[in-house]
Design a protein around this motif. Structure first.
Motif, short mmCIF file in Angstrom:
data_model
loop_
_atom_site.label_atom_id
_atom_site.label_comp_id
_atom_site.label_asym_id
_atom_site.label_seq_id
_atom_site.Cartn_x
_atom_site.Cartn_y
_atom_site.Cartn_z
N LYS A 206 0.81 -1.37 -0.04
CA LYS A 206 -0.08 0.05 0.05
C LYS A 206 0.87 1.12 -0.01
O LYS A 206 0.45 2.19 -0.68
CB LYS A 206 -0.89 -0.01 1.20
CG LYS A 206 -2.10 -1.03 1.09
CD LYS A 206 -2.73 -1.22 2.35
CE LYS A 206 -3.79 -0.10 2.69
NZ LYS A 206 -4.49 -0.40 3.90
N LEU A 207 2.00 1.14 0.75
CA LEU A 207 2.98 2.42 0.77
C LEU A 207 3.42 2.54 -0.74
O LEU A 207 3.58 3.68 -1.04
CB LEU A 207 4.00 2.13 1.71
CG LEU A 207 3.52 2.38 3.24
CD1 LEU A 207 4.83 2.03 3.96
CD2 LEU A 207 3.18 3.93 3.49
N ARG A 208 3.84 1.49 -1.44
CA ARG A 208 4.33 1.58 -2.71
C ARG A 208 3.32 2.27 -3.73
O ARG A 208 3.88 3.16 -4.50
CB ARG A 208 4.92 0.33 -3.20
CG ARG A 208 6.17 -0.14 -2.76
CD ARG A 208 6.40 -1.67 -2.94
NE ARG A 208 7.60 -1.98 -2.63
CZ ARG A 208 8.21 -3.47 -2.32
NH1 ARG A 208 7.25 -4.38 -2.48
NH2 ARG A 208 9.23 -3.46 -2.05
N VAL A 209 2.31 2.03 -3.48
CA VAL A 209 1.26 2.48 -4.36
C VAL A 209 1.13 3.84 -4.37
O VAL A 209 0.96 4.46 -5.04
CB VAL A 209 -0.21 1.62 -4.45
CG1 VAL A 209 -1.30 2.13 -5.08
CG2 VAL A 209 -0.11 0.23 -4.95
N ALA A 210 0.84 4.23 -2.85
CA ALA A 210 0.70 5.87 -2.58
C ALA A 210 1.91 6.59 -3.06
O ALA A 210 1.65 7.63 -3.38
CB ALA A 210 0.43 5.63 -0.87
N ASP A 213 6.15 4.93 -6.46
CA ASP A 213 7.46 4.58 -7.02
C ASP A 213 8.06 3.53 -6.47
O ASP A 213 7.37 2.64 -5.48
CB ASP A 213 8.53 5.99 -6.74
CG ASP A 213 8.61 6.27 -5.31
OD1 ASP A 213 8.36 5.35 -4.37
OD2 ASP A 213 8.71 7.22 -4.77
N ASP A 214 9.37 3.03 -6.76
CA ASP A 214 9.77 1.81 -6.22
C ASP A 214 10.79 2.13 -5.23
O ASP A 214 11.91 1.33 -5.08
CB ASP A 214 10.49 0.78 -7.19
CG ASP A 214 11.29 1.71 -8.22
OD1 ASP A 214 11.62 2.83 -8.10
OD2 ASP A 214 12.02 0.80 -8.91
N SER A 227 15.29 3.19 -0.39
CA SER A 227 16.42 3.27 -1.36
C SER A 227 16.59 5.00 -1.50
O SER A 227 15.41 5.49 -2.25
CB SER A 227 16.69 2.53 -2.51
OG SER A 227 17.45 2.89 -3.34
N VAL A 228 17.62 5.60 -1.48
CA VAL A 228 17.83 6.80 -2.14
C VAL A 228 18.95 6.87 -3.05
O VAL A 228 19.18 8.04 -3.62
CB VAL A 228 18.17 7.90 -0.77
CG1 VAL A 228 16.80 7.99 0.08
CG2 VAL A 228 19.36 7.62 -0.18
#
Length: 231
Positions: A206-210, A213-214, A227-228
């Protein structure tokens, strides 16, 4: 002078009166303040006034089912209870739907009263678990605003349920650090808390969708990192 903790408030929602009576009896014996509702619409109305610490919510109910009820509860301003589904439905898709709706846990019926009391105590400990402390690291384009419980990504304000907010805060607190699943459970859900195997995975998805990005990377067999370096 000893200051006692405030009495914890629990809202029970089920369309079967005998189940409400049984659970109410066992939780009141433990000193909890109890309110009950027999359908989702009634539950939302009571929750706004009662402001419970915990809501135990049946899935299959008339008028509005538990999943719809949970979604609406999460949209009520100022209301941040722990929500757990208490249901006879144990299919994977049903559990995932519950977590997607914003639930914190999923408890299967039937359950023995003493076990239920233990689970309730664990759930309430989650509410009192201090959130992870963010570090001074800055992530380009992302701000974790703890005062307003907001995430600001590229200038856009995003709101998340409490556990997702705390999970993201933890990952962002140390960019590129790999957090094990065990560490995540302890920091975000608290010690001695039993949650479903897919709980973390559902919240990460759910965090990825919101975020769109990846940036949250899976480290197979270990856990997750924010990841940065390779976005």
């Amino acid at each position: 002078m000893h200051v006692t903790d405030p009495v914890k408030k629990i809202l029970l929602v089920d369309d079967e009166q005998d189940i409400l009576d049984m659970i109410s009896y066992n939780l009141q014996k433990e000193g909890y303040k109890i309110e009950t509702a027999t359908n989702g619409r009634e539950a939302i109305s009571i929750a706004k006034e009662f402001n419970p610490d915990l809501i135990l919510l049946d899935v299959m109910m008339p008028e509005m089912d538990g999943v719809e009820t949970c979604i609406e509860l999460r949209q009520v301003q100022g209301l941040q209870p722990v929500v757990a589904f208490l249901t006879a439905r144990s299919e994977d898709y049903s559990q995932i739907a519950g977590f997607d709706a914003g639930a914190d846990d999923y408890i299967s019926k039937p359950i023995k009263p003493r076990v239920l009391v233990s689970r309730v105590k664990a759930l309430l400990r989650r509410k009192n678990t201090p959130p992870p402390t963010p570090s001074d690291h800055e992530v380009p384009g992302l701000v974790i605003d703890r005062d307003r419980y907001l995430v600001i990504k590229d200038g856009k304000e995003l709101t998340f349920p409490k556990k997702e907010f705390e999970l993201l805060s933890l990952l962002v607190s140390k960019p590129n650090k790999v957090f094990s699943r065990e560490t995540i459970l302890t920091k975000v859900w608290g010690q001695n808390v039993v949650v479903g195997d897919r709980t973390i995975d559902v919240h990460i998805r759910k965090l990825r969708v919101a975020l769109g990005d990846d940036s949250i990377k899976t480290v197979k067999g270990v856990g997750y990192r924010f990841s940065v370096l390779d976005q």
